[in-house]
Each structure stands twice: as structure tokens, then as C-alpha cells.
Design a protein around this motif. Structure first.
Motif, PDB file in Angstrom:
ATOM      1  N   SER A   1      -7.427   3.379  -3.206  1.00 35.52           N
ATOM      2  CA  SER A   1      -7.232   4.342  -2.131  1.00 35.52           C
ATOM      3  C   SER A   1      -8.248   5.466  -2.268  1.00 35.52           C
ATOM      4  O   SER A   1      -8.781   5.711  -3.357  1.00 35.52           O
ATOM      5  CB  SER A   1      -5.810   4.916  -2.150  1.00 35.52           C
TER       6      SER A   1
ATOM      7  N   HIS B   1      -6.032   3.576   2.470  1.00 36.74           N
ATOM      8  CA  HIS B   1      -5.381   2.738   1.471  1.00 36.74           C
ATOM      9  C   HIS B   1      -5.792   1.290   1.716  1.00 36.74           C
ATOM     10  O   HIS B   1      -5.696   0.790   2.844  1.00 36.74           O
ATOM     11  CB  HIS B   1      -3.864   2.887   1.550  1.00 36.74           C
TER      12      HIS B   1
ATOM     13  N   SER C   1       0.814  -1.218   0.000  1.00 32.33           N
ATOM     14  CA  SER C   1       0.000   0.000   0.000  1.00 32.33           C
ATOM     15  C   SER C   1       0.843   1.263   0.000  1.00 32.33           C
ATOM     16  O   SER C   1       0.298   2.368  -0.012  1.00 32.33           O
ATOM     17  CB  SER C   1      -0.937   0.006   1.220  1.00 32.33           C
TER      18      SER C   1
ATOM     19  N   GLN D   1      -2.417  -3.807  -3.913  1.00 27.48           N
ATOM     20  CA  GLN D   1      -3.282  -2.669  -3.596  1.00 27.48           C
ATOM     21  C   GLN D   1      -4.687  -2.925  -4.118  1.00 27.48           C
ATOM     22  O   GLN D   1      -4.865  -3.522  -5.180  1.00 27.48           O
ATOM     23  CB  GLN D   1      -2.739  -1.383  -4.218  1.00 27.48           C
TER      24      GLN D   1
ATOM     25  N   SER E   1      -5.663  -2.836   0.931  1.00 28.91           N
ATOM     26  CA  SER E   1      -4.738  -3.874   0.486  1.00 28.91           C
ATOM     27  C   SER E   1      -5.394  -5.236   0.547  1.00 28.91           C
ATOM     28  O   SER E   1      -6.378  -5.454   1.253  1.00 28.91           O
ATOM     29  CB  SER E   1      -3.468  -3.879   1.347  1.00 28.91           C
TER      30      SER E   1
END
Length: 246
Positions: free
Chosen positions: A205, A210, A170, A202, A212
């Protein structure tokens, strides 16, 4: 009941590793075939070597089976059964040798915010920490790391292995981030002494958040466990790192 996070399982030197602590609390959640995973939300840094209390979450509208971890008057974390992370977008594993090579590109080798971290700390001795080295794949945005578990593999260790690689994927290198929420489903435990691969990627975001994903694979390509996490970017000058900070 009481729950303790031993100092060995720290993230920063003064607080618990987010993945290990979450997995420890997740053991107290009753799952079902319909809700086979557990979601844990970290609220404050988990203290080390101090008894905390696990209790049912009070109030109306609470998910059945939800529990919280309390340190005195402070709620450290809450956990509840969940449907689990989606499996339709999970990347398959790379060969173990490729994951080993990716570890040479681990950003934490040059600059690690918490060298003591049980999961990925570069200051841990062999056999004392997981010493994961998640690195970006050469022709992919995903990260991979090789892992040969020691003896005594348990649910907490699997949560810890699924935790940090997601943070590095991330973009935690060079900025402070804390683990806000983690949802994990552990279908099977890894075999001690056998090669395994942890994949991380990822999921997008939004502002300071963020997202993951991580997955743990056996040498034969079987998916053993999977997690999704939300990381929060913070100002390190104004916010004390949470227990899951990396």
C-alpha cells in the motif's frame, strides 16, 4: 457497439459490479500471445440497464487495441491488452475444506457495505449471485474462499470472482474503498458444479492506494485465472461509491 450491465450484476444497488463490468469490457479487447491479459481502469460508476458505447480510445500514444466504455459524454472505463500479472509470487491454493472454513471468518457477515453485490453480497439468493465468503486464513495473511460455480460460467463471472476477494484482503472491512484498476488473465474457465478455491492477498500500500492479488484454482490445483488490482480508499461522506466499490 453497445454494452449493457444488467441490474443483476450490481455492486452497490445503483451501479455495476466492478469485476463483472470490467470482464464484460475486457471481451472487446484483442489480446495476443505477447499480451494475453487485459487491464481495465474504472473512471465512473457503471450505470445499470442502460446502453453504453464501446469505442476505440482516441488520441496519440494509445496502446494498440485499447477501447473505452462511454455513457453519453462520460468515460466509464478504459481497457487495453497487457502482459498480465506476475506469477512468481502467487500463493498456491489451500484445500477446498480449508477455504470453506475460512468463509466462516468473512468480515462481511457482520458488516457488509453492499449486501446486493453480485460477487460477495450477503443479501443475494443462491443461484443469483456468487455469494463468495473470503476469509483470512488462520496462520497466514492471505484470504481464501470456496466457490462452486453454477451453470453459465463465463469470462465476466471469473472477473467478478477475482474482484471482491482482493478488496477484502486489502482491508475493505470498516472503510470505503473503490476499485481503480484491475488486470486479469483468464487461461481457462471453471467447471460448473465443481469445487474451486479463490486466493487473495495484499501486495502493499501507498497512501490511499492498496494493492491486491487474486488467483482462481481448480480442484486439482491448476491455476485457471489471476488478477492484480489497485484499490483507492475514499471518504464516504464526500465521494459517491464507484461501481466497483464493495
Amino acid at each position: 457497439m453497445e454494452l449493457v450491465v444488467p441490474a443483476r450484476f450490481c455492486g452497490p444497488p445503483e451501479s455495476g459490479n466492478g469485476g463483472w463490468t470490467s470482464g464484460h469490457l475486457a471481451r472487446q479487447v484483442r489480446t495476443t500471445p505477447e499480451l494475453p491479459a487485459v487491464t481495465v481502469r474504472l473512471r465512473t460508476p457503471p450505470p445499470l440497464d442502460r446502453p453504453m458505447t464501446v469505442r476505440e480510445v482516441p488520441g496519440e500514444g494509445v496502446v494498440d487495441g485499447a477501447v473505452e466504455l462511454v455513457d453519453g459524454d462520460h468515460v466509464v472505463a478504459q481497457a487495453w491488452p497487457d502482459r498480465g500479472p506476475g506469477r512468481e509470487a502467487v500463493p498456491g491454493p489451500v484445500p477446498f475444506e480449508v477455504a470453506v472454513a475460512a468463509g466462516e471468518r468473512f468480515e462481511g457477515l457482520a458488516d457488509h457495505p453492499f449486501r446486493t453485490c453480485f460477487s460477495c453480497g450477503t443479501g443475494r439468493e443462491a443461484g443469483d449471485g456468487l455469494r463468495l465468503r473470503p476469509g483470512r486464513l488462520e496462520e497466514d495473511e492471505a484470504y481464501a474462499c470456496a466457490w462452486v460455480p453454477d451453470t453459465g460460467v463465463d469470462v465476466e463471472t471469473v472477473w467478478a470472482a477475482l474482484d471482491c476477494p482482493g478488496g477484502w484482503a486489502s482491508g475493505i472491512a470498516g472503510r470505503a474503498m473503490v476499485l481503480g484498476t484491475m488486470t486479469a488473465q483468464v487461461d481457462d474457465l471453471p467447471v460448473a458444479g465443481a469445487p474451486h478455491v479463490v486466493m487473495a492477498w495484499q501486495r502493499g500500500s501507498e497512501g490511499r492506494k492498496h494493492l491486491s492479488g487474486t488467483a482462481l484454482y481448480a480442484a486439482d490445483g491448476r491455476l485457471l485465472a489471476q488478477a492484480e488490482a489497485t484499490w483507492i480508499a475514499v471518504d464516504p461522506t464526500t465521494v459517491r461509491p464507484a461501481g466497483a466499490t464493495r
